[in-house]
Design a protein around this motif. Sequence first.
Motif, PDB file in Angstrom:
ATOM      1  N   UNK A 116       0.835  -1.210   0.000  1.00 43.26           N
ATOM      2  CA  UNK A 116       0.000   0.000   0.000  1.00 43.26           C
ATOM      3  C   UNK A 116       0.863   1.250   0.000  1.00 43.26           C
ATOM      4  N   UNK A 117       1.968   1.231   0.729  1.00 42.63           N
ATOM      5  CA  UNK A 117       2.854   2.392   0.755  1.00 42.63           C
ATOM      6  C   UNK A 117       3.462   2.671  -0.619  1.00 42.63           C
ATOM      7  N   UNK A 118       3.925   1.630  -1.283  1.00 40.52           N
ATOM      8  CA  UNK A 118       4.559   1.791  -2.592  1.00 40.52           C
ATOM      9  C   UNK A 118       3.554   2.255  -3.640  1.00 40.52           C
ATOM     10  N   UNK A 119       2.321   1.813  -3.503  1.00 43.53           N
ATOM     11  CA  UNK A 119       1.268   2.189  -4.458  1.00 43.53           C
ATOM     12  C   UNK A 119       0.342   3.275  -3.906  1.00 43.53           C
ATOM     13  N   UNK A 120       0.845   4.050  -2.966  1.00 41.47           N
ATOM     14  CA  UNK A 120      -0.033   4.974  -2.237  1.00 41.47           C
ATOM     15  C   UNK A 120      -0.669   6.024  -3.149  1.00 41.47           C
ATOM     16  N   UNK A 121       0.041   6.494  -4.145  1.00 38.64           N
ATOM     17  CA  UNK A 121      -0.527   7.527  -5.020  1.00 38.64           C
ATOM     18  C   UNK A 121      -1.770   7.027  -5.748  1.00 38.64           C
ATOM     19  N   UNK A 122      -1.826   5.727  -6.021  1.00 37.50           N
ATOM     20  CA  UNK A 122      -3.020   5.152  -6.662  1.00 37.50           C
ATOM     21  C   UNK A 122      -4.157   4.969  -5.654  1.00 37.50           C
ATOM     22  N   UNK A 123      -3.802   4.685  -4.417  1.00 37.12           N
ATOM     23  CA  UNK A 123      -4.795   4.410  -3.381  1.00 37.12           C
ATOM     24  C   UNK A 123      -5.280   5.688  -2.710  1.00 37.12           C
ATOM     25  N   UNK A 124      -4.477   6.725  -2.755  1.00 36.83           N
ATOM     26  CA  UNK A 124      -4.745   7.973  -2.037  1.00 36.83           C
ATOM     27  C   UNK A 124      -6.117   8.584  -2.331  1.00 36.83           C
ATOM     28  N   UNK A 125      -6.574   8.624  -3.605  1.00 39.20           N
ATOM     29  CA  UNK A 125      -7.899   9.219  -3.864  1.00 39.20           C
ATOM     30  C   UNK A 125      -9.024   8.562  -3.072  1.00 39.20           C
ATOM     31  N   UNK A 126      -8.948   7.248  -2.881  1.00 40.19           N
ATOM     32  CA  UNK A 126      -9.954   6.538  -2.086  1.00 40.19           C
ATOM     33  C   UNK A 126      -9.985   7.042  -0.646  1.00 40.19           C
ATOM     34  N   UNK A 127      -8.834   7.441  -0.145  1.00 41.96           N
ATOM     35  CA  UNK A 127      -8.732   7.852   1.247  1.00 41.96           C
ATOM     36  C   UNK A 127      -9.080   9.324   1.476  1.00 41.96           C
ATOM     37  N   UNK A 128      -8.771  10.174   0.523  1.00 40.19           N
ATOM     38  CA  UNK A 128      -8.897  11.610   0.780  1.00 40.19           C
ATOM     39  C   UNK A 128     -10.186  12.232   0.245  1.00 40.19           C
ATOM     40  N   UNK A 129     -10.853  11.558  -0.687  1.00 41.61           N
ATOM     41  CA  UNK A 129     -12.059  12.154  -1.265  1.00 41.61           C
ATOM     42  C   UNK A 129     -13.280  11.929  -0.372  1.00 41.61           C
ATOM     43  N   UNK A 130     -14.158  12.920  -0.250  1.00 42.89           N
ATOM     44  CA  UNK A 130     -15.433  12.705   0.465  1.00 42.89           C
ATOM     45  C   UNK A 130     -16.242  11.614  -0.218  1.00 42.89           C
ATOM     46  N   UNK A 131     -17.142  11.010   0.548  1.00 43.18           N
ATOM     47  CA  UNK A 131     -17.948   9.907   0.031  1.00 43.18           C
ATOM     48  C   UNK A 131     -18.688  10.291  -1.245  1.00 43.18           C
ATOM     49  N   UNK A 132     -19.215  11.507  -1.263  1.00 44.14           N
ATOM     50  CA  UNK A 132     -20.015  11.940  -2.414  1.00 44.14           C
ATOM     51  C   UNK A 132     -19.196  12.056  -3.695  1.00 44.14           C
ATOM     52  N   UNK A 133     -17.873  12.187  -3.569  1.00 42.29           N
ATOM     53  CA  UNK A 133     -17.021  12.346  -4.743  1.00 42.29           C
ATOM     54  C   UNK A 133     -16.339  11.048  -5.163  1.00 42.29           C
ATOM     55  N   UNK A 134     -16.557   9.989  -4.387  1.00 42.19           N
ATOM     56  CA  UNK A 134     -15.917   8.719  -4.726  1.00 42.19           C
ATOM     57  C   UNK A 134     -16.605   8.060  -5.918  1.00 42.19           C
ATOM     58  N   UNK A 135     -15.849   7.445  -6.816  1.00 42.34           N
ATOM     59  CA  UNK A 135     -16.470   6.654  -7.885  1.00 42.34           C
ATOM     60  C   UNK A 135     -17.291   5.522  -7.292  1.00 42.34           C
ATOM     61  N   UNK A 136     -18.244   5.038  -8.053  1.00 43.20           N
ATOM     62  CA  UNK A 136     -19.135   3.978  -7.579  1.00 43.20           C
ATOM     63  C   UNK A 136     -18.339   2.743  -7.147  1.00 43.20           C
ATOM     64  N   UNK A 137     -17.307   2.398  -7.916  1.00 42.68           N
ATOM     65  CA  UNK A 137     -16.536   1.198  -7.594  1.00 42.68           C
ATOM     66  C   UNK A 137     -15.816   1.341  -6.253  1.00 42.68           C
ATOM     67  N   UNK A 138     -15.398   2.574  -5.908  1.00 38.09           N
ATOM     68  CA  UNK A 138     -14.747   2.803  -4.621  1.00 38.09           C
ATOM     69  C   UNK A 138     -15.753   2.724  -3.475  1.00 38.09           C
TER      70      UNK A 138
END
Length: 406
Positions: A210-232
């Motif tokens: 997760x640390x090495x791939x954090x830039x890919x995972x980061x949007x899931x963590x920082x975006x409000x629920x309303x802005x998350x894609x459906x798959x997230x």
Amino acid sequence: MNIVKQDRLPQLDIYRALAILGVLHVHSSSFAAGEQALDSPYYYWLNWINIFFKFGTPSFIFLSSFVLFYNYYGRPVTRSLIGSFYQRRLKYILLPYLLASLGYYGLTLYMNGRLSQHPLETVSSFLGALFSGSAYAHLYFVFISIQFYVLFPLLLKLLQSSRIWVSWAFPLGLALQWGFIFWNKYSLHIIEKGSLSISYLAYYMLGAYIAINFEKIKPWLIKPWSELPVKHRRFTGLLVVLWLVAAFTHVQLWYRARHFGIWTDSLWYELLWNVHTMFSALVLLYAAFLIHRSAPRVVAAWLTRLGELSFAIYLIHPLLLAVYRRFRYSIPTDSLLYVLFIYGGLLFALAGSWVIVQFAFRRFEQSWIVFGSVPRSLSPLEKRKSGHISGRSGGQAFEERQKQGS
């Protein structure tokens, strides 16, 4: 290799706070969930506390790996880097571990009336406890962390060498961990296997991935629920559901065993603990970012400070629990007062540890010898823009750090 300087993630202090709260719940309820309160009408709740919150130590292990790979993966492995890495661990981890082991071991000898035993026997016994992480029940965590620090430069170099190794890091870690579990069950029979880092290798490798791939995972963590894609959103919902199912199944398995004596194969306890705590590590990561983003400022500030102090609190809280339990007197275990007594121990250990550690960090320059690295906001040696120095409140100081991303 281009050196990548990573942004500091203040959310991780909140993660540490959630993890240490898990540890405190487990330790404060350990006697009650064992055999002490089996006849209590509140036993299900006491067992629930003890099992549900077992995510504390595995989450710390996951986070330790995450932080190391997040900070070091983009840096070349040089002699200077390795030297600096080990210097900090010797100073802020190994030395406090040595002193804590010595202190708790001496306390155990005193409580058991064994201080008068032969000095050579005492030294030999202490060294055995020191090199197995068993000087006191909670010190195994620091001991296995030290083992991982020994391996870290090699793992770092390996994962830097190819993205294939990164892709397979978690599956290989899980396979090796479970390979050891089976080997130990059917051949080795090591009783204190929890003091060996291979018992937690999957958590280390998950943290690394997760640390090495954090830039890919980061949007899931920082975006409000309303802005998350459906798959997230679906992933988050599924993660929480699976976590709760695993946790409550884990609780129920132990309740049947402890309360009714219905035991099953040890591999089932191992599996449910592994699944429960693995999902917990991910849920806590999401929760930490959510709290940092959305919780009231005072709550986030409180958890941030608790996270900053978490390692020192981890070291000292069993001492306060031991003191607290001496004042039980004759509280019947089948009363609600006993449940309140258990939670009183949690609060006493938390508040007492917090006060002692924070006082030491603020007042004594050499407090790091006993409690590890001093949080920057409490260091008596640095000029800093913090609430208790400048006259601003802790909440205001937290808000400024939030804006600065530090």
